[in-house]
Design a protein around this motif. Sequence first.
Motif, PDB file in Angstrom:
ATOM      1  N   THR A   1       0.823  -1.202   0.000  1.00 33.21           N
ATOM      2  CA  THR A   1       0.000   0.000   0.000  1.00 33.21           C
ATOM      3  C   THR A   1       0.860   1.256   0.000  1.00 33.21           C
ATOM      4  OG1 THR A   1      -0.184   0.252   2.415  1.00 33.21           O
ATOM      5  CG2 THR A   1      -1.739  -1.249   1.340  1.00 33.21           C
TER       6      THR A   1
ATOM      7  N   TYR B   1       3.849   0.147   2.440  1.00 30.77           N
ATOM      8  CA  TYR B   1       3.703  -0.859   3.484  1.00 30.77           C
ATOM      9  C   TYR B   1       3.348  -2.192   2.839  1.00 30.77           C
ATOM     10  CZ  TYR B   1       3.796   3.006   6.764  1.00 30.77           C
ATOM     11  OH  TYR B   1       4.187   4.098   7.492  1.00 30.77           O
TER      12      TYR B   1
ATOM     13  N   ASP C   1       4.460  -5.870   7.239  1.00 26.63           N
ATOM     14  CA  ASP C   1       3.858  -4.964   8.215  1.00 26.63           C
ATOM     15  C   ASP C   1       2.578  -5.487   8.843  1.00 26.63           C
ATOM     16  OD1 ASP C   1       5.671  -2.589   8.043  1.00 26.63           O
ATOM     17  OD2 ASP C   1       5.071  -2.683   5.949  1.00 26.63           O
TER      18      ASP C   1
ATOM     19  N   TYR D   1      -3.568   1.819   4.103  1.00 28.48           N
ATOM     20  CA  TYR D   1      -2.984   0.663   4.779  1.00 28.48           C
ATOM     21  C   TYR D   1      -3.931  -0.527   4.626  1.00 28.48           C
ATOM     22  CZ  TYR D   1      -0.747   4.675   7.062  1.00 28.48           C
ATOM     23  OH  TYR D   1      -0.103   5.862   7.303  1.00 28.48           O
TER      24      TYR D   1
END
Length: 305
Positions: free
Chosen positions: A137, A144, A161, A187
């Motif tokens: 993302t 991430y 992550d 995210y």
Amino acid sequence: MRTVLALVAALAASLLPAPASAAVSDADLAYHWAPVHYQDTDSSNASADYLSPIDFDGNWKGKDNWENQAQQKQNLRGAAYYSVTENANFYYLLYAFFHPRDWSDWNPLEEHENDLEGVLAVVEKGGQWGTLRAMITVAHRDFYSYTPAGSPFTSGGENIDGTVLTTAHDGLARASTFQEAKGHGLYRWNGKDFPGGDGIVYYPTRGAGEVPSSGNDRSVGYQLINIFEVGGLWAHRGDSATFHAWGTFAGDNGKDNAANAPWGWDDHNDKPGRGELATDPARVVRDYFGNAGGQSSSYVRNPYR
């Protein structure tokens, strides 16, 4: 004799190759893997957090979107831009979510006109739809990386992550993304409710996108728009009314010219070069993950090249 002939026919049929499944279109593939999108909102200006097409106001000018966001709230229909790139082993499906404003309720120095952040879904081929192996993302100037349960991918040049969570929709367990209010960093969804208790849940639809009824609408359809459609985003890549420079949108509210298209996305401190999440996704995956075999930059097709 009839029994013998029937057995012979059955045996012959069993030796014939199974009919190939119909080819899956990019639109179908993009819809199948499109995420359920959790968009946080801020009640002080909730409509500034609504998704929309870039040309929601009927033009491709970058420098009037800030003003028109407030004046044309009825045109802020849910949308996500997508592209499909593939090599022999993987599909790379990119989804980008646009907001006319990146805004702040206390620091105007952080604001800018236009905002496009998104996610890359990495899908290993096999069967009709393949299998999701990872997501990357875009949140401001950082990327991430996430993997769903069961993925063979491991941490590589970057640590993983978190785990991709899903939301049921249209008979599928869809990977789910979360986008902040105001600054719109993107995210994976963490499975929790919105931080302030209000937000919009966008679901992919094959029809037109919908305008939320409020900043706390939990079922809004978003339309999938091909980046490479005729007259679309890619077609305007050299349009000075839309872009200030290669991959950078024109904008003159807050910080000038501060938003990027996918071919301008860049993690400020990671190895992949500017735009490679779109233009060479296998290169990014090779760097971010371990045990992610088949990440060749010799593409079967790559519309960015």
